[in-house]
Design an enzyme around this catalytic site. Structure first.
Site, short mmCIF file in Angstrom:
data_model
loop_
_atom_site.label_atom_id
_atom_site.label_comp_id
_atom_site.label_asym_id
_atom_site.label_seq_id
_atom_site.Cartn_x
_atom_site.Cartn_y
_atom_site.Cartn_z
N LEU A 26 46.55 12.64 41.62
CA LEU A 26 45.96 13.96 41.45
C LEU A 26 46.37 14.46 40.07
O LEU A 26 47.52 14.32 39.66
CB LEU A 26 46.48 14.93 42.52
CG LEU A 26 45.89 14.81 43.92
CD1 LEU A 26 46.69 15.71 44.88
CD2 LEU A 26 44.43 15.19 43.94
N ASP A 27 45.43 15.05 39.33
CA ASP A 27 45.75 15.62 38.03
C ASP A 27 46.80 16.72 38.18
O ASP A 27 46.91 17.34 39.25
CB ASP A 27 44.49 16.21 37.38
CG ASP A 27 43.48 15.14 37.01
OD1 ASP A 27 43.88 13.98 36.84
OD2 ASP A 27 42.29 15.48 36.87
N PRO A 28 47.55 17.02 37.11
CA PRO A 28 48.50 18.14 37.18
C PRO A 28 47.86 19.45 37.62
O PRO A 28 48.49 20.25 38.32
CB PRO A 28 49.02 18.23 35.73
CG PRO A 28 48.94 16.82 35.23
CD PRO A 28 47.69 16.26 35.85
#
Length: 309
Positions: free
Chosen positions: A45-47
């Protein structure tokens, strides 16, 4: 500072990843709490994104690919009218255009283009690799790499709510789907551009969101001791719960433990992957594959203590 003494701990935990951390940073935080000698996450998951991040510990890492390949469900908020360099709110605004006034029916016609089997071009700001480097590293240097289209399936896309300039969507999709790209493409279809404002993964591989714990919850539990922390481990066979289950009789269990084939007493098709269990104590042994009259070992967990006994 004392060096961490890692331990053997096997299973799966569900982290509700907070905003601002990379998936690997979040993984390492939980891994240290468990002192797990081996750990891996199952789909970054992206930040910017939050939500379900299944973490595999120890022998559970042998089955992480099944979680990577599984369907995912997201709730996302798309900001209309503005295109950004990254396709999300962290990028610089490239264009700012008026948003068309649409009825719910007109909007549904647009959204319907993104249901079912669709094609996507992966975004430059993604972890997809080119010559060993993530695309986002090239993007930060202003380099654009040609990407191949990929086919994904959107099994559900529901409009949860809308405002004058946002759409909140509930999306269920196959692996490899870029929600950021869906947001941008919807913006292009509306003629005004768009970017991702927020992204929350509700579930992955059928795991219930009720099973997720935040980092703060994991840390609080860890203060009560590792024994308490271990009670939140799910068994590793939950990662392959969709496969047929086969319980082996004692002699076939022994054969399997030594890496040999067992007798196929099933009516399953040749090539079928199955979950294997010791019929006596119901212990999960790993995966086998149907090969004619035999079940051959495919991916077994470490059962050395049983073999030695």
């Amino acid at each position: 500072m004392s060096k961490t003494k890692w331990r053997s701990v096997d299973g799966i935990v569900l982290l509700n990843k907070p905003i601002g951390l990379s998936s690997n940073q979040a993984l390492q935080r939980v891994r240290r709490l468990y002192r797990a000698a081996k750990a891996g996450h199952t789909g970054a998951l992206d930040p910017l994104a939050t939500g379900m991040l299944p973490l595999c510990l120890g022998e559970g890492t042998k089955f992480s690919q099944f979680l990577l390949d599984a369907d995912k469900r997201y709730i996302t908020c798309i900001q209309l009218g503005k295109r950004t360099t990254t396709g999300d709110r962290e990028g610089d605004v490239l264009t700012d255009e008026p948003i068309p006034i649409l009825t719910d029916d007109e909007l549904e016609l647009v959204l319907n283009r993104f249901r079912g089997e669709i094609e996507q071009i992966p975004p430059m700001y993604s972890a997809l690799k080119h010559e060993g480097k993530p695309l986002y590293e090239y993007a930060r240097q202003g380099i654009v790499i040609e990407r191949k289209r990929r086919t994904v399936t959107i099994s559900n896309l529901t409009l949860v709510s809308r405002t004058e300039d946002t759409l909140t969507l509930d999306i269920q999709c196959t692996k490899g789907t870029y929600i950021r790209t869906i947001g941008e493409d919807i913006g292009e279809a509306l003629g005004c551009g768009a970017h991702l404002h927020s992204l929350h993964r509700v579930s992955s591989a059928g795991y219930s969101p009720e099973g997720m714990l935040s980092l703060e919850e994991f840390e609080s539990i860890a203060e009560q001791g590792e024994a308490e922390l271990d009670t939140y481990l799910m068994t590793m066979d939950t990662a392959v719960a969709h496969l047929d289950k086969v319980e082996l009789p004692p002699q076939d269990t022994i054969e399997m433990l030594f890496g040999r084939s067992a007798v196929n007493a099933t009516s399953l098709d040749n090539g079928t992957l199955v979950r294997l269990y010791d019929g006596s104590n119901k212990r999960f042994l790993g995966l086998g594959v149907i090969k004619g009259v035999f079940i051959r070992p495919h991916r077994l967990v470490n059962t050395s203590e049983l073999v030695n006994n």
